[in-house]
Design an enzyme around this catalytic site. Sequence first.
Site, PDB file in Angstrom:
ATOM      1  N   CYS A   2       0.846  -1.201   0.000  1.00 60.23           N
ATOM      2  CA  CYS A   2       0.000   0.000   0.000  1.00 60.23           C
ATOM      3  C   CYS A   2       0.882   1.253   0.000  1.00 60.23           C
ATOM      4  CB  CYS A   2      -0.863   0.027   1.255  1.00 60.23           C
ATOM      5  SG  CYS A   2      -1.910  -1.397   1.432  1.00 60.23           S
ATOM      6  N   ARG A  27       4.503   0.732  -6.135  1.00 60.54           N
ATOM      7  CA  ARG A  27       4.465  -0.174  -4.976  1.00 60.54           C
ATOM      8  C   ARG A  27       3.444  -1.289  -5.171  1.00 60.54           C
ATOM      9  NH1 ARG A  27       6.626   1.976  -0.431  1.00 60.54           N
ATOM     10  NH2 ARG A  27       5.098   1.030   0.949  1.00 60.54           N
ATOM     11  N   TRP A  76      -2.937  -2.406  -1.604  1.00 55.89           N
ATOM     12  CA  TRP A  76      -2.526  -3.721  -2.119  1.00 55.89           C
ATOM     13  C   TRP A  76      -3.152  -4.705  -1.149  1.00 55.89           C
ATOM     14  CZ3 TRP A  76       1.395  -7.640  -1.002  1.00 55.89           C
ATOM     15  CH2 TRP A  76       1.739  -8.437  -2.106  1.00 55.89           C
ATOM     16  N   ASN A 102      -0.985   1.548   5.921  1.00 53.79           N
ATOM     17  CA  ASN A 102      -0.160   0.579   5.185  1.00 53.79           C
ATOM     18  C   ASN A 102       0.429  -0.358   6.222  1.00 53.79           C
ATOM     19  OD1 ASN A 102       1.512  -0.864   3.488  1.00 53.79           O
ATOM     20  ND2 ASN A 102       3.171   0.622   3.643  1.00 53.79           N
ATOM     21  N   GLY A 103       0.119  -1.655   6.073  1.00 50.62           N
ATOM     22  CA  GLY A 103       0.665  -2.637   7.017  1.00 50.62           C
ATOM     23  C   GLY A 103      -0.380  -3.703   7.303  1.00 50.62           C
ATOM     24  N   GLU A 485      19.648 -15.110 -10.572  1.00 49.57           N
ATOM     25  CA  GLU A 485      19.120 -13.741 -10.736  1.00 49.57           C
ATOM     26  C   GLU A 485      18.585 -13.553 -12.152  1.00 49.57           C
ATOM     27  OE1 GLU A 485      18.164 -11.666  -8.836  1.00 49.57           O
ATOM     28  OE2 GLU A 485      17.998  -9.812  -9.975  1.00 49.57           O
ATOM     29  N   LYS A 607       7.103  -3.499  -4.917  1.00 46.31           N
ATOM     30  CA  LYS A 607       8.508  -3.106  -4.862  1.00 46.31           C
ATOM     31  C   LYS A 607       9.122  -3.490  -3.523  1.00 46.31           C
ATOM     32  CE  LYS A 607      12.382  -1.390  -6.098  1.00 46.31           C
ATOM     33  NZ  LYS A 607      13.183  -2.196  -7.057  1.00 46.31           N
TER      34      LYS A 607
END
Length: 612
Positions: A2, A27, A76, A102-103, A485, A607
């Site tokens: 978020c 994000r 999100w 956010n969390g 990678e 991200k």
Amino acid sequence: MCGIVGYTGLNEAAPILLEGLSKLEYRGYDSAGLAVRDADKETVIIKAKGKLKELYEKTDGGSTIKGSCGIGHTRWATHGEPSEKNAHPHCSDDGNVVGVHNGIIENYQELKEKLIKKGYTFYSSTDTEVAIKLIDYYYKKYNKTPIDALNRALVRMRGSYALLVMFKDFPGEIYASRKDSPMILGVNNNDCFIASDVPAILKHTRNVYYIDNLESARLADGKITFYNLDGEEIQKEITEIKWSAQAAEKDGFEHFMIKEIYEQPAVIEKVLSSLIKNGEIDLSETKLTKEQINEFSQVLIVACGSAYHVGVVAQYVMEDMAKIPVRIEYASEFRYRKSPFDKNTLVVIISQSGETADSLAALREAKARGLKTLGIVNVVGSSIAREADSVIYTHAGPEISVATTKAYSAQLVAVYALSVKFAYIRGSISEGAYRKYIKELNSLSSLTKKIFEDKERIQWFASKFSNAKDIFFIGRGIDYAISLEGSLKLKEISYIHSEAYAAGELKHGTISLVEKGTLVIGVLTQNELYEKTLSNIIECKSRGAYIMALTCYGNYDIEDTADFTFYIPRTDSHFMTSCAIITLQLLAYYVSVSRGLDVDKPRNLAKSVTVE
Ligand code: AGP
């Protein structure tokens, strides 16, 4: 993850909030909303499922809602499916308290039941609505200040949060509280700004504050006041952000990712200049003494995703140079393992964002065990950077694309320098070798620049395989680390299934998947393993695979086997990842572009994964 933004000042809030949210789109999100308040009017809340443009259209670019104080959010989903109902901001039924978050509030069910017993009802399935109504409950029960209500709620909530809250009784004011989730606050004349990340406020101010866990803030009248959990005022220093506004923009590139790929030679130079001074590798910022470095019995590297892949490279390099056992662990695994660790273990946490929940939790676990911790972090002032015993900043600047490139390369240079210095201090390399490695490190920037001269070949090759179903990357030693990678880059932005395999492992199962036309990318940068990997490639070719080889100039015999070869400049074998990875980043980028995908914001990804 978020994104949160807040503004209070002399200007209309809605356009500022929308513009700030657009800088946080990277994000990852699935709905958005904002709440704006005009001084003597009700707070207006507008929400929309989907992309930010829905919210723009609903508010005519922010022009239809008036007010100079407001908060905004990109969600999100973590609790409750993506929907307008679950989108933030959330509010108490009488509009007394409005907020964004956010969390994750881990004990939200328990708190929800408590509030229902107190007569509260709930319209959404989010943990955030519970947090907002808990704050409302305490505000009404004790009838004190917003900070008092926030602090009572913080004591009850478990989990992570970056909370922005507006109270009906306090027009023009925004209150904020933080634990673990990122938050940056800024001031400029009569304006106050707050957001999850710097790009959202950089256009308006470079003067920022960092807020620590369980601290709160009041933003009003161009001033930010901070409070601790006891409601006492605390003083904070202003930090000036050095990033240019352009650094957070695309600089004319089509995507942030390609811009950041091209920035790598400059970033390599920048991080080296921060670590090599007057011809010496300077680790003073790590605060590690020579005695400590000599006493370490092992190094444990803990990280996630690409940062973990840097750890895989570091394991080969540091063990070979410094003759110290190096163990790597996924942070999500480490935090729940009961592994015994020698007290002389150095725990290195590698993280671009410095906010990855698993890596932050692993850091705290290591500290709880009394182990020395070192962060290798890109975002200045991030949680991991501030909580580790010491930190090496990678100075890669803001990395906007979800798929990391320049931060990965900067982390590589940091672990190279750490390995060389440890080896020199521990006496496992000579003065001559130390000087030679430093010289090679200083050549990396110019060597990596050369790779872009051949980018059209990679672009052409990518278009040939943009419809591949399976792509395998194989290599041995550091070439295996490179394969890891390269495979992650490809799958995370092209959505093509890909796997990285230790080349010697293929015959133990996976080679059964290789059939006519399967693309196998062989990585051969390690001289002493070249012949071994070549034989594995031949095994794949004999089963019909199409072979792309990634190797150094001079290994031209590879063309007897490979269908397509990409050559890279040669440097010391310990540092070859820095050259090889650029080719594989470009490959992934061009495959994603040729598939018409959202390169910078790939589906399902964020991200910074600030939740478990
Ligand atoms: C890499 O391209 C991914 N975006 C992801 O694997 C990332 O490396 C991982 O989530 C770790 O993030 P961090 O470095 O910010 O901790």
